[in-house]
Motif scaffolding. Sequence first.
Motif, mmCIF file in Angstrom:
data_model
loop_
_atom_site.group_PDB
_atom_site.id
_atom_site.type_symbol
_atom_site.label_atom_id
_atom_site.label_comp_id
_atom_site.label_asym_id
_atom_site.label_seq_id
_atom_site.Cartn_x
_atom_site.Cartn_y
_atom_site.Cartn_z
ATOM 1 N N ILE A 132 0.835 -1.205 0.000
ATOM 2 C CA ILE A 132 0.000 0.000 0.000
ATOM 3 C C ILE A 132 0.869 1.254 0.000
ATOM 4 N N GLY A 133 1.835 1.287 0.902
ATOM 5 C CA GLY A 133 2.689 2.465 1.006
ATOM 6 C C GLY A 133 3.493 2.715 -0.255
ATOM 7 N N GLY A 134 4.059 1.655 -0.815
ATOM 8 C CA GLY A 134 4.858 1.809 -2.028
ATOM 9 C C GLY A 134 4.014 2.249 -3.212
ATOM 10 N N SER A 135 2.787 1.750 -3.304
ATOM 11 C CA SER A 135 1.902 2.133 -4.404
ATOM 12 C C SER A 135 1.550 3.616 -4.340
ATOM 13 N N VAL A 136 1.229 4.090 -3.141
ATOM 14 C CA VAL A 136 0.890 5.506 -2.977
ATOM 15 C C VAL A 136 2.113 6.381 -3.221
ATOM 16 N N TYR A 137 3.247 5.982 -2.674
ATOM 17 C CA TYR A 137 4.467 6.776 -2.816
ATOM 18 C C TYR A 137 4.877 6.907 -4.281
ATOM 19 N N GLY A 138 4.823 5.794 -5.003
ATOM 20 C CA GLY A 138 5.253 5.820 -6.395
ATOM 21 C C GLY A 138 4.249 6.448 -7.333
ATOM 22 N N GLY A 139 3.046 6.695 -6.845
ATOM 23 C CA GLY A 139 2.001 7.227 -7.703
ATOM 24 C C GLY A 139 1.941 8.739 -7.756
ATOM 25 N N ARG A 140 2.852 9.407 -7.088
ATOM 26 C CA ARG A 140 2.840 10.867 -7.147
ATOM 27 C C ARG A 140 4.243 11.396 -7.397
ATOM 28 N N ARG A 141 4.312 12.615 -7.844
ATOM 29 C CA ARG A 141 5.586 13.270 -8.153
ATOM 30 C C ARG A 141 6.079 14.000 -6.915
ATOM 31 N N TRP A 142 7.302 13.679 -6.502
ATOM 32 C CA TRP A 142 7.862 14.279 -5.291
ATOM 33 C C TRP A 142 8.876 15.353 -5.655
ATOM 34 N N THR A 143 8.890 16.396 -4.871
ATOM 35 C CA THR A 143 9.873 17.460 -5.063
ATOM 36 C C THR A 143 10.714 17.573 -3.802
ATOM 37 N N GLY A 144 11.824 18.249 -3.915
ATOM 38 C CA GLY A 144 12.667 18.464 -2.744
ATOM 39 C C GLY A 144 13.814 17.477 -2.655
ATOM 40 N N GLU A 145 14.568 17.622 -1.599
ATOM 41 C CA GLU A 145 15.776 16.856 -1.384
ATOM 42 C C GLU A 145 15.456 15.431 -0.917
ATOM 43 N N PRO A 146 15.929 14.387 -1.640
ATOM 44 C CA PRO A 146 15.602 13.009 -1.261
ATOM 45 C C PRO A 146 16.170 12.597 0.091
ATOM 46 N N ALA A 147 17.319 13.148 0.476
ATOM 47 C CA ALA A 147 17.905 12.780 1.769
ATOM 48 C C ALA A 147 17.005 13.229 2.913
ATOM 49 N N ARG A 148 16.443 14.428 2.782
ATOM 50 C CA ARG A 148 15.512 14.919 3.813
ATOM 51 C C ARG A 148 14.254 14.061 3.843
ATOM 52 N N ARG A 149 13.754 13.705 2.649
ATOM 53 C CA ARG A 149 12.552 12.883 2.601
ATOM 54 C C ARG A 149 12.807 11.501 3.216
ATOM 55 N N LEU A 150 13.994 10.964 3.010
ATOM 56 C CA LEU A 150 14.305 9.664 3.597
ATOM 57 C C LEU A 150 14.287 9.745 5.121
ATOM 58 N N ARG A 151 14.779 10.831 5.687
ATOM 59 C CA ARG A 151 14.739 10.988 7.150
ATOM 60 C C ARG A 151 13.291 11.006 7.648
ATOM 61 N N ILE A 152 12.419 11.689 6.923
ATOM 62 C CA ILE A 152 11.006 11.740 7.318
ATOM 63 C C ILE A 152 10.381 10.350 7.231
ATOM 64 N N LEU A 153 10.658 9.647 6.150
ATOM 65 C CA LEU A 153 10.081 8.316 5.962
ATOM 66 C C LEU A 153 10.556 7.339 7.032
ATOM 67 N N VAL A 154 11.841 7.381 7.364
ATOM 68 C CA VAL A 154 12.366 6.481 8.398
ATOM 69 C C VAL A 154 11.818 6.854 9.766
ATOM 70 N N THR A 155 11.606 8.151 10.013
ATOM 71 C CA THR A 155 10.973 8.575 11.265
ATOM 72 C C THR A 155 9.577 7.965 11.380
ATOM 73 N N LEU A 156 8.791 8.074 10.320
ATOM 74 C CA LEU A 156 7.443 7.503 10.322
ATOM 75 C C LEU A 156 7.491 5.984 10.453
ATOM 76 N N LEU A 157 8.483 5.367 9.816
ATOM 77 C CA LEU A 157 8.637 3.919 9.917
ATOM 78 C C LEU A 157 8.866 3.510 11.367
ATOM 79 N N ALA A 158 9.785 4.206 12.035
ATOM 80 C CA ALA A 158 10.090 3.882 13.434
ATOM 81 C C ALA A 158 8.889 4.129 14.341
ATOM 82 N N VAL A 159 8.180 5.231 14.124
ATOM 83 C CA VAL A 159 7.010 5.552 14.948
ATOM 84 C C VAL A 159 5.922 4.494 14.790
ATOM 85 N N CYS A 160 5.738 4.010 13.570
ATOM 86 C CA CYS A 160 4.675 3.028 13.324
ATOM 87 C C CYS A 160 5.008 1.646 13.875
ATOM 88 N N TYR A 161 6.256 1.418 14.245
ATOM 89 C CA TYR A 161 6.602 0.157 14.908
ATOM 90 C C TYR A 161 6.152 0.151 16.370
#
Length: 419
Positions: free
Chosen positions: A260-289
């Motif tokens: 589900i997450g990969g489908s939604v993520y890949g279905g839209r165009r992202w802007t901005g710095e990928p390194a910053r986005r990776l930090r946000i994604l990993v933060t959400l990953l850790a919180v959801c555990y």
Amino acid sequence: MGTTYLEILRARHAARLLAGTLVGRLPNATAAIAIVLFVRSEGGTYSLAGALAAVYGVANAVGQPVLGRIVDLYGQPRVQLPAALASALAMAVFAVSGTDPAAVACVSVAAAGLFTPPLEGGLRALWSSVLRKEDHVHTAYAMDAVAQEIMFTVGPLLVTLCVSLWSAQAALLVLNAVGVLGALSVVVSPPSRAWRSAPREAHWLGALRSAGMLALLGAFLFVGMALGSITVAAVPYADDHGGDTVYGWLMAAIGLGALIGGSVYGGRRWTGEPARRLRILVTLLAVCYLPLMLMPGAVAMVLLTVLAGVFLAPSIACAFVLVDRHAPRGTVTEAFSWLVTTFTVGHSVGTGIAGPVVEAGGAQWGFAVPGAAGAVSLLVLVGTQRVLAAPAAAAVVATGSENDPNRAVEPRFSSGDRA
């Protein structure tokens, strides 16, 4: 979302490459369960089954970056197909000879893991030549991550189907033969035959001389640990809430969440710095555990496990973009293979850590491990944010003069979204 993925799959050769890679990786996705079932059918102990599965995993972790480097040097067809044949032959020897003598079984399984072709890294190296547009390549990375979840869900079902229709021995032989056909489909395709890595600087560290690569590998070691620890912590929980059926649903829920997450993520165009986005994604990953520690009833727990998987595929897809940015020139297949290896090693370490934790404190403390591992992964990304945000050339640690042209990295896309 669907339109974007369809655009990718309609590109010439894209669907064939994706399908061939997934089929070619079936032996790897099913190896652990197929080995365990075969050893048990031969009358072997669970200890022997686990040991042989571990041998395969370690050998695979060693072989992927080594074969990836050879692919970068000599091209895909000259490496991928011979490696697939060697791996399938070694597994066939194991299937025919059985578990006695144990030494032959161990060597055969190790060879099968060592020679597993780096199809996953090879596909990611091909996307830019097949799709051309940067935003399409980034969408393909997300689609790739989603497809892996489907494969790791369907693969074990295929093993059990083969076992029920024929035997555990047949499952080993059939799935490895099918894997060779998948690899063959990839390497005879025009993009694979035409692909050549950029000239590379001769350096024994290869892709590991990039500081950005080391930062990513450090972070994803702990992401792998988090996922591995869940597979162990879920066992005692399932024992108290319905047994093997509940365990199966929990493991499937992780894959569903990632899908589900990969489908939604890949279905839209992202802007901005990928390194910053990776930090946000990993933060959400850790919180959801963290909610997994609540350990509610089975239905609610399955839903929480779906949530725990939602940000996994997006994190991996974003990491692919950063690997492409920071891989030193001429090492792209090796670099992607290192990410696969590091994640696999982390998964194994996570299972090893969670076991004693569960024995000492029960399932609840076992579910605390993924949250802690996710937090450490985030700390690694925060601590290395300057390296990951730096231009690729600045992130490569190499010997020689700073003005040495051999320090250049792979040509990157010059315009468009950096997802």
